[in-house]
Design a protein around this motif. Structure first.
Motif, mmCIF file in Angstrom:
data_model
loop_
_atom_site.group_PDB
_atom_site.id
_atom_site.type_symbol
_atom_site.label_atom_id
_atom_site.label_comp_id
_atom_site.label_asym_id
_atom_site.label_seq_id
_atom_site.Cartn_x
_atom_site.Cartn_y
_atom_site.Cartn_z
ATOM 1 N N GLU A 1 0.832 -1.205 0.000
ATOM 2 C CA GLU A 1 0.000 0.000 0.000
ATOM 3 C C GLU A 1 0.864 1.250 0.000
ATOM 4 O O GLU A 1 0.588 2.218 -0.707
ATOM 5 C CB GLU A 1 -0.928 -0.025 1.214
ATOM 6 N N LEU B 1 -4.779 -1.477 -6.244
ATOM 7 C CA LEU B 1 -5.357 -0.340 -5.553
ATOM 8 C C LEU B 1 -5.605 0.779 -6.550
ATOM 9 O O LEU B 1 -4.967 0.839 -7.601
ATOM 10 C CB LEU B 1 -4.406 0.153 -4.455
ATOM 11 N N LEU C 1 -7.645 4.102 3.104
ATOM 12 C CA LEU C 1 -6.292 4.352 2.618
ATOM 13 C C LEU C 1 -6.104 5.819 2.256
ATOM 14 O O LEU C 1 -5.025 6.366 2.407
ATOM 15 C CB LEU C 1 -6.009 3.455 1.407
#
Length: 163
Positions: A4, A38, A81
Motif C-alpha cells: 500500500e 489499488l 487508505l
C-alpha cells in the motif's frame, strides 16, 4: 503494509497538488512483491461482516484485522487508505450497517473522524456511530502507547466494542 505504501508513493507522482503520505518509518520493509490492486481515492475492504463496520486508518488496521480473525468476530473492516478524497462508494455501502466505528488512533476526532461522520449524516445514516480518536485536549507528555492507553485506542478497546 508495504504494498500500500509503495502504491501511494507511485500515485503521488501523478498529482500536481500536495499529496501527503503518513507511513511510520518502523513499518518500512523491502518486500519483493510491491504490486497490488489499488486505485486512487479507494478504500480497502479487509474483512466482511454483517451488522457492524469499522473504518480504520493506518498500520493498526492490520493488527485489528488479525484480532478480528483471531476472535472470530462478525464485523466488516475497511481501511481508509485515502483521507481525501473519501471513497464515496464505500461510504454509501456503510449505510446498511447498524453500527459504524470510526477508528483513527493517529489523529484527533476533529479530523477525518468528524468528516466521515458528517458525510454519513448527510447521507441520512440512522444507525449508531462510535468515534475512536485522540480527544482534542493538550497532552503534556506521553509515548504513543501511553496515549493509546489513555484515550482507549488500543486494539483490545476496539475488540471490546465489537463483542
Amino acid at each position: 503494509n508495504t504494498q500500500e505504501a509503495s502504491f501511494l508513493l507511485k500515485e503521488s507522482f501523478s498529482h500536481s497538488l500536495p499529496f501527503f503520505i503518513r507511513y511510520p518509518k518502523e513499518n518500512i520493509k523491502n518486500d519483493e512483491d510491491n504490486n497490488c490492486d489499488l486505485a486512487f481515492g479507494k478504500w480497502i475492504s479487509k474483512h466482511q461482516g454483517k451488522d457492524v463496520a469499522v473504518v480504520s486508518i493506518g498500520p493498526l488496521t492490520n493488527e485489528l484485522l488479525k484480532a478480528i480473525k483471531d476472535e472470530n468476530i462478525d464485523a466488516t473492516l475497511i481501511q481508509a487508505l485515502f483521507l481525501k478524497p473519501m471513497d464515496e462508494e464505500m461510504i454509501k455501502s456503510l449505510l446498511s450497517y447498524k453500527k459504524i466505528i470510526i477508528y483513527d488512533a493517529y489523529s484527533t476526532v476533529n479530523g477525518f473522524i468528524q468528516s466521515l461522520e458528517a458525510r454519513l449524516l448527510e447521507l441520512k445514516y440512522s444507525g449508531e456511530v462510535i468515534k475512536l480518536g485522540v480527544d482534542n485536549v493538550f497532552v503534556k507528555h506521553a509515548s504513543v502507547d501511553e496515549q493509546r492507553a489513555e484515550f482507549s485506542l488500543q486494539i483490545n478497546d476496539v475488540i471490546k466494542l465489537l463483542k
